[in-house]
Design a protein around this motif. Sequence first.
Motif, PDB file in Angstrom:
ATOM      1  N   ILE A 193      46.672 -33.888 -37.434  1.00 43.69           N
ATOM      2  CA  ILE A 193      48.106 -32.472 -37.707  1.00 43.69           C
ATOM      3  C   ILE A 193      46.932 -31.609 -37.556  1.00 43.69           C
ATOM      4  CG2 ILE A 193      48.435 -31.551 -40.422  1.00 43.69           C
ATOM      5  CD1 ILE A 193      47.593 -34.737 -40.841  1.00 43.69           C
ATOM      6  N   ASP A 194      47.759 -30.294 -36.901  1.00 39.53           N
ATOM      7  CA  ASP A 194      47.234 -28.804 -36.829  1.00 39.53           C
ATOM      8  C   ASP A 194      47.060 -28.374 -38.655  1.00 39.53           C
ATOM      9  OD1 ASP A 194      47.188 -26.314 -36.677  1.00 39.53           O
ATOM     10  OD2 ASP A 194      48.682 -26.644 -35.278  1.00 39.53           O
ATOM     11  N   SER A 195      45.226 -28.037 -38.190  1.00 41.42           N
ATOM     12  CA  SER A 195      45.152 -28.133 -40.065  1.00 41.42           C
ATOM     13  C   SER A 195      45.163 -26.278 -40.022  1.00 41.42           C
ATOM     14  CB  SER A 195      43.258 -28.142 -39.561  1.00 41.42           C
ATOM     15  OG  SER A 195      42.693 -27.048 -38.548  1.00 41.42           O
ATOM     16  N   GLY A 196      46.110 -25.485 -39.405  1.00 42.93           N
ATOM     17  CA  GLY A 196      45.827 -24.256 -39.283  1.00 42.93           C
ATOM     18  C   GLY A 196      47.256 -24.381 -40.021  1.00 42.93           C
ATOM     19  N   ASN A 197      48.508 -24.638 -39.728  1.00 42.09           N
ATOM     20  CA  ASN A 197      49.849 -24.612 -40.037  1.00 42.09           C
ATOM     21  C   ASN A 197      50.981 -26.390 -40.680  1.00 42.09           C
ATOM     22  OD1 ASN A 197      50.250 -26.679 -37.904  1.00 42.09           O
ATOM     23  ND2 ASN A 197      51.366 -24.518 -36.655  1.00 42.09           N
ATOM     24  N   GLY A 198      49.531 -27.128 -40.612  1.00 46.74           N
ATOM     25  CA  GLY A 198      50.089 -28.884 -40.856  1.00 46.74           C
ATOM     26  C   GLY A 198      50.746 -29.383 -40.440  1.00 46.74           C
ATOM     27  N   VAL A 199      51.076 -28.721 -38.880  1.00 42.75           N
ATOM     28  CA  VAL A 199      52.022 -29.570 -38.118  1.00 42.75           C
ATOM     29  C   VAL A 199      51.476 -31.352 -37.843  1.00 42.75           C
ATOM     30  CG1 VAL A 199      54.396 -29.622 -36.245  1.00 42.75           C
ATOM     31  CG2 VAL A 199      54.149 -27.483 -37.498  1.00 42.75           C
ATOM     32  N   VAL A 200      52.357 -31.984 -37.337  1.00 43.61           N
ATOM     33  CA  VAL A 200      51.837 -33.273 -37.437  1.00 43.61           C
ATOM     34  C   VAL A 200      52.582 -33.470 -35.551  1.00 43.61           C
ATOM     35  CG1 VAL A 200      52.682 -35.548 -37.173  1.00 43.61           C
ATOM     36  CG2 VAL A 200      52.670 -33.910 -39.184  1.00 43.61           C
ATOM     37  N   VAL A 201      51.571 -33.206 -34.994  1.00 40.73           N
ATOM     38  CA  VAL A 201      52.319 -33.562 -33.713  1.00 40.73           C
ATOM     39  C   VAL A 201      51.993 -34.491 -32.779  1.00 40.73           C
ATOM     40  CG1 VAL A 201      50.710 -31.247 -33.247  1.00 40.73           C
ATOM     41  CG2 VAL A 201      48.898 -33.178 -33.325  1.00 40.73           C
ATOM     42  N   ALA A 202      51.261 -35.834 -33.660  1.00 41.72           N
ATOM     43  CA  ALA A 202      51.448 -37.499 -33.630  1.00 41.72           C
ATOM     44  C   ALA A 202      51.520 -37.761 -34.497  1.00 41.72           C
ATOM     45  CB  ALA A 202      50.321 -37.891 -32.142  1.00 41.72           C
ATOM     46  N   GLY A 217      49.037 -29.631 -24.632  1.00 45.37           N
ATOM     47  CA  GLY A 217      49.353 -28.439 -25.225  1.00 45.37           C
ATOM     48  C   GLY A 217      49.162 -28.151 -26.568  1.00 45.37           C
ATOM     49  N   LEU A 218      47.958 -28.478 -26.608  1.00 44.81           N
ATOM     50  CA  LEU A 218      47.671 -27.835 -28.124  1.00 44.81           C
ATOM     51  C   LEU A 218      46.588 -26.872 -27.887  1.00 44.81           C
ATOM     52  CD1 LEU A 218      46.458 -31.375 -29.679  1.00 44.81           C
ATOM     53  CD2 LEU A 218      48.438 -29.935 -29.627  1.00 44.81           C
ATOM     54  N   TYR A 219      46.373 -26.052 -28.935  1.00 48.42           N
ATOM     55  CA  TYR A 219      45.811 -24.324 -28.720  1.00 48.42           C
ATOM     56  C   TYR A 219      44.732 -23.928 -30.618  1.00 48.42           C
ATOM     57  CZ  TYR A 219      47.831 -23.540 -24.459  1.00 48.42           C
ATOM     58  OH  TYR A 219      48.452 -23.763 -22.946  1.00 48.42           O
ATOM     59  N   GLY A 220      45.094 -25.191 -31.599  1.00 45.30           N
ATOM     60  CA  GLY A 220      44.032 -24.910 -32.258  1.00 45.30           C
ATOM     61  C   GLY A 220      42.970 -26.104 -33.034  1.00 45.30           C
ATOM     62  N   ARG A 221      43.300 -26.164 -34.275  1.00 38.17           N
ATOM     63  CA  ARG A 221      42.330 -27.603 -34.657  1.00 38.17           C
ATOM     64  C   ARG A 221      42.820 -28.257 -34.993  1.00 38.17           C
ATOM     65  NH1 ARG A 221      36.777 -25.565 -34.539  1.00 38.17           N
ATOM     66  NH2 ARG A 221      36.664 -26.997 -36.268  1.00 38.17           N
ATOM     67  N   TYR A 222      42.451 -30.426 -35.281  1.00 38.93           N
ATOM     68  CA  TYR A 222      43.141 -31.316 -35.222  1.00 38.93           C
ATOM     69  C   TYR A 222      42.132 -32.294 -36.114  1.00 38.93           C
ATOM     70  CZ  TYR A 222      46.529 -28.356 -32.121  1.00 38.93           C
ATOM     71  OH  TYR A 222      47.567 -27.364 -31.781  1.00 38.93           O
TER      72      TYR A 222
END
Length: 130
Positions: free
Chosen positions: A80-89, A105-110
Motif C-alpha cells: 500500500i502507498d502510505s501517502g494515498n492508500g492506493v494498493v499497488v500489489a 514505477g513507484l515514487y512514494g512510501r510503501y
Amino acid sequence: MKIVRIRFTGGLKRGSAAVLASLAVLLGTASPALAAEHSACIVQPLFRSCETDDIPAHSSQHWVTFAATAVSDDAAYKVIDSGNGVVVASGTIKRDAVVERTIYGLYGRYYLRLYNARPHSYGTIQNYTI
C-alpha cells in the motif's frame, strides 16, 4: 548503511522496544536520501494480521521488493502507498509458501500488510538488493 525496522503487533513488551531503539542509536543513521531501508512484520499469537513500517521506493530505480510467507494456512497480502492508500500489489499466499515480487514505477512510501494469516506468518519489504 541499511536502516532496519521490525514491527511486532501484539505482545511486544515495552522493554523490548527500548532495546531495539537503543540498538538503532548505537548503529547510527544513514542520510535519508541514500538510505537503504527494510521493514518486517510477524503475525503474533491471537492476531490474524501485521503491517511493516513504510519505506521509500528505491531513489533512482523507483521500485520496492517484498517477500511474504504464510504459515499453516493461506494468507493474503497488500502493498500500500502510505501517502494515498492506493494498493499497488495484492494477492494470496498459499499455505507454507513464499511469495516474492518487485513492483516497479513507484515514487512514494510503501508498506506491506498481511491479513487473514495465522500466527508466525511474516513479511518483509525493502528498497535494495542483496
